[in-house]
Design an enzyme around this catalytic site. Structure first.
Site, PDB file in Angstrom:
ATOM      1  N   THR A 252     -34.943 -45.820  36.599  1.00 53.03           N
ATOM      2  CA  THR A 252     -34.358 -46.583  37.716  1.00 53.03           C
ATOM      3  C   THR A 252     -35.032 -47.953  37.813  1.00 53.03           C
ATOM      4  O   THR A 252     -34.355 -48.983  37.906  1.00 53.03           O
ATOM      5  CB  THR A 252     -34.545 -45.802  39.037  1.00 53.03           C
ATOM      6  OG1 THR A 252     -33.905 -44.535  38.895  1.00 53.03           O
ATOM      7  CG2 THR A 252     -33.964 -46.544  40.218  1.00 53.03           C
TER       8      THR A 252
ATOM      9  N   CYS B 143     -21.869 -33.936  46.494  1.00 53.17           N
ATOM     10  CA  CYS B 143     -21.507 -33.691  47.889  1.00 53.17           C
ATOM     11  C   CYS B 143     -22.155 -34.766  48.745  1.00 53.17           C
ATOM     12  O   CYS B 143     -23.373 -34.840  48.803  1.00 53.17           O
ATOM     13  CB  CYS B 143     -22.094 -32.351  48.320  1.00 53.17           C
ATOM     14  SG  CYS B 143     -20.860 -31.135  48.679  1.00 53.17           S
TER      15      CYS B 143
ATOM     16  N   ALA C  49     -39.588 -40.979  30.542  1.00 54.73           N
ATOM     17  CA  ALA C  49     -40.332 -39.864  29.937  1.00 54.73           C
ATOM     18  C   ALA C  49     -39.804 -38.481  30.324  1.00 54.73           C
ATOM     19  O   ALA C  49     -39.903 -37.550  29.535  1.00 54.73           O
ATOM     20  CB  ALA C  49     -41.807 -39.967  30.337  1.00 54.73           C
ATOM     21  N   HIS C  50     -39.245 -38.367  31.542  1.00 52.73           N
ATOM     22  CA  HIS C  50     -38.997 -36.993  32.015  1.00 52.73           C
ATOM     23  C   HIS C  50     -37.756 -36.335  31.406  1.00 52.73           C
ATOM     24  O   HIS C  50     -37.484 -35.174  31.658  1.00 52.73           O
ATOM     25  CB  HIS C  50     -38.983 -36.921  33.548  1.00 52.73           C
ATOM     26  CG  HIS C  50     -37.771 -37.462  34.229  1.00 52.73           C
ATOM     27  ND1 HIS C  50     -36.744 -36.650  34.650  1.00 52.73           N
ATOM     28  CD2 HIS C  50     -37.429 -38.721  34.593  1.00 52.73           C
ATOM     29  CE1 HIS C  50     -35.833 -37.394  35.257  1.00 52.73           C
ATOM     30  NE2 HIS C  50     -36.217 -38.650  35.226  1.00 52.73           N
TER      31      HIS C  50
ATOM     32  N   GLN D 175     -30.937 -41.226  28.206  1.00 47.59           N
ATOM     33  CA  GLN D 175     -30.456 -39.936  27.686  1.00 47.59           C
ATOM     34  C   GLN D 175     -30.535 -39.857  26.159  1.00 47.59           C
ATOM     35  O   GLN D 175     -30.627 -38.769  25.602  1.00 47.59           O
ATOM     36  CB  GLN D 175     -29.009 -39.681  28.133  1.00 47.59           C
ATOM     37  CG  GLN D 175     -28.853 -39.450  29.628  1.00 47.59           C
ATOM     38  CD  GLN D 175     -29.421 -38.103  30.093  1.00 47.59           C
ATOM     39  OE1 GLN D 175     -29.581 -37.167  29.313  1.00 47.59           O
ATOM     40  NE2 GLN D 175     -29.726 -38.009  31.373  1.00 47.59           N
TER      41      GLN D 175
HETATM   42  C1  LIG Z   1     -28.822 -42.520  32.006  1.00 48.76           C
HETATM   43  C2  LIG Z   1     -29.888 -42.513  33.055  1.00 48.76           C
HETATM   44  N1  LIG Z   1     -30.377 -43.683  33.483  1.00 48.76           N
HETATM   45  C3  LIG Z   1     -31.343 -43.732  34.409  1.00 48.76           C
HETATM   46  C4  LIG Z   1     -31.859 -42.586  34.970  1.00 48.76           C
HETATM   47  C5  LIG Z   1     -32.918 -42.693  36.027  1.00 48.76           C
HETATM   48  O1  LIG Z   1     -34.184 -42.447  35.488  1.00 48.76           O
HETATM   49  P1  LIG Z   1     -35.436 -42.065  36.403  1.00 48.76           P
HETATM   50  O2  LIG Z   1     -35.165 -40.722  36.971  1.00 48.76           O
HETATM   51  O3  LIG Z   1     -36.585 -42.079  35.453  1.00 48.76           O
HETATM   52  O4  LIG Z   1     -35.557 -43.123  37.442  1.00 48.76           O
HETATM   53  C6  LIG Z   1     -31.384 -41.346  34.535  1.00 48.76           C
HETATM   54  C7  LIG Z   1     -31.912 -40.078  35.083  1.00 48.76           C
HETATM   55  O5  LIG Z   1     -31.308 -39.438  35.916  1.00 48.76           O
HETATM   56  C8  LIG Z   1     -30.357 -41.308  33.558  1.00 48.76           C
HETATM   57  O6  LIG Z   1     -29.835 -40.157  33.123  1.00 48.76           O
END
Ligand SMILES: Cc1ncc(COP(=O)(O)O)c(C=O)c1O
Length: 378
Positions: free
Chosen positions: A72, A320, A199-200, A178
Site C-alpha cells: 500500500t 460487504c 513480503a507477506h 502478487q
Molecule cells: C496486488 C496488491 N497490491 C497491493 C497490496 C497491498 O499490500 P500490503 O498489504 O503490503 O499493503 C496487495 C495485498 O493485499 C495486493 O494484493
C-alpha cells in the site's frame, strides 16, 4: 477437522526459516541501522545484504530500492511521489482492475485536480494495448498497471506495456505484489520504471515492502523525518522485517511453482465438472496459485462461510460494506453481472497445498453448492 488454508493471495504464514532469520534482530542484534556503533553497523549490514539480494532477484542494476511498510505504501509513494515531484503533468493512466490502494490513490488525486484515465480490460482481464497507446498524451505523467491481478490472477505483458509507455514518453509503474517470485521479473529487460513488491505474500512478514525506482527518477517523499532511505522514506528501518523479506525471496523455487500450477490445473478441471460454473480470468497467462470461480445461483459469502465451517479458508471478491453489498470492481470490469459477481470465490494455493487437500476441497465445494442451490428460493 481438517484445516485447509486456500487464501495465500490474501497473506501467507511466515515460514520457519524466515522466522529463524528474523529472530535475532528483535532482541539480540537490535541496533538502529543509522547508529555508528558496531550494533548499528551489524543491523545496517543485514539491511544492505537484503537490499542487494532483492535487487539481484529483479536484475535491478539501474534502480534504487526503498524499503517501505508494504504494498500500500509503495503504491502511494510511487503515484503520489511522482505526482508531487512533477506538478506540470496532471494526467495519470491506470486500469479498472487495480488493487484498492492504487485506485483510491488515483481517486484522491482526482480530487486534487488530476485527470485519471481508468483503462478497461477484456473478459479475461487483459488491458487493451491500443487503448493504452491512444490515451497517452503529452500531459501523461505516469501509467500504473498491476502485473498479476490479485482477484483473477491474470498476468499482463509488462514488456509490451513498457514499450508503448516509453515510445510515447511516459513512465511505467507496476504493482507486482502478487507476481513477485511467482512470475519472473527483470526490470531491465522489461524496462519497468517503478515496481512495488511486498513480503507477506511470499512467506515473509506483514508490514514490509519495497519500491524500486529507476536511478534517474525522483519521487517526492510522503514522510518527512530523519532522511532514511536517501531521504525518500524517513523512519527507522524495520530491520527484522527487512531481513525476513530477504530470506522469503529465496523460498519459492521453480519446483514450488510447478507444484502449484499442477494443483491449480487439477482444481480448475474438477470445478468445471460442477454445473453452471465459470472460471474467471485468463486460463493461460494466470498466476500459478489463483483460481477464481463463479457458482451460478449461490452466494459467495455463504459459500465462504459454509466452507469455513468445514475447515476450508477461501475469499470472496465481493466486499460487504456497511449497508450495501458491493460487488468486486475486478469482476465487474471483466463483464460479470452483479449477481454472478456475488457468487464468486477465490481460492489461492500455497506451496504446502497437497493433492489430498484439493480432493477434500472439491468434495466439500460440491456438497456446499448443492446445499446452497437447494436453499435458493429463486
Ligand atoms: C496486488 C496488491 N497490491 C497491493 C497490496 C497491498 O499490500 P500490503 O498489504 O503490503 O499493503 C496487495 C495485498 O493485499 C495486493 O494484493
Amino acid at each position: 477437522m481438517k484445516k485447509i488454508y486456500l487464501d495465500y493471495a490474501a497473506t501467507t504464514p511466515v515460514s520457519e526459516k524466515v522466522y529463524e532469520k528474523m529472530n535475532p534482530f528483535f532482541s539480540d542484534c537490535y541496533g538502529n541501522p543509522s547508529s555508528l556503533h558496531s550494533q548499528g553497523r551489524k543491523a545496517k549490514e543485514a539491511v544492505e545484504k537484503t537490499r542487494k539480494n532483492i535487487k539481484n532477484k529483479l536484475n535491478a542494476k539501474k534502480h534504487k530500492l526503498v524499503f517501505t511498510s508494504g504494498g500500500t505504501e509503495s503504491n502511494n509513494l510511487a503515484i503520489k511521489g511522482l505526482a508531487y515531484k512533477n506538478p506540470s503533468k496532471k494526467h495519470i493512466i491506470t486500469t479498472k482492475i487495480e488493487h484498492d490502494c492504487v485506485l483510491n490513490t488515483c481517486k484522491w488525486l482526482e480530487k486534487q485536480g488530476y485527470e485519471i484515465t481508468y483503462l478497461s480490460v477484456d473478459e479475461e482481464g487483459f488491458v487493451n494495448l491500443e487503448e493504452l497507446e491512444k490515451n497517452i498524451k503529452k500531459e501523461t505523467l505516469l501509467v500504473s498497471i498491476i502485473h498479476a491481478n490479485n482477484e483473477i490472477g491474470t498476468i499482463q505483458d509488462l514488456k509490451k506495456i513498457s514499450q508503448i509507455c516509453h515510445q510515447k514518453g511516459t513512465i511505467l509503474h507496476s504493482d507486482a505484489c502478487q507476481s513477485f517470485t511467482k512470475v519472473p521479473i527483470d526490470v531491465i529487460e522489461e524496462d519497468i520504471d517503478l515496481l512495488t513488491i511486498n513480503a507477506h505474500k511470499i512467506y515473509g512478514p506483514k508490514g514490509v515492502g519495497a519500491l524500486l525506482i529507476k536511478d534517474y527518477l525522483n519521487v517526492e517523499p510522503l514522510f518527512h523525518g530523519g532522511h532514511h532511505e536517501e531521504g525518500i522514506r524517513s523512519g527507522t528501518l524495520n530491520v527484522s522485517g527487512i531481513v525476513g523479506f530477504g530470506e522469503a525471496i529465496n523460498e519459492i523455487s521453480l519446483k514450488n511453482i510447478e507444484h502449484m500450477t499442477k494443483l491449480r490445473n487439477k482444481m480448475i478441471k474438477e470445478l468445471k465438472n460442477i454445473k453452471d460454473v465459470r472460471i474467471n480470468g485468463s486460463l493461460e497467462k494466470r498466476l500459478c496459485n489463483n483460481i477464481n470461480v463463479t457458482f451460478k445461483d449461490a452466494e459467495g459469502e455463504s459459500i465462504v462461510l459454509h466452507l469455513d465451517n468445514r475447515g476450508i479458508f477461501a475469499s470472496t471478491g465481493s466486499a460487504c460494506s456497511s449497508n450495501t453489498l458491493k460487488s468486486s470492481h475486478v469482476l465487474s470490469a471483466i463483464g460479470l453481472k452483479q449477481e454472478d459477481s456475488h457468487g464468486s470465490v477465490r481460492f489461492s494455493l500455497g506451496k504446502e497445498t497437497t493433492e489430498e487437500d484439493i480432493d477434500y476441497v472439491i468434495t466439500n465445494i460440491k456438497e456446499t453448492i448443492s446445499l446452497l442451490r437447494e436453499m435458493n428460493p429463486l
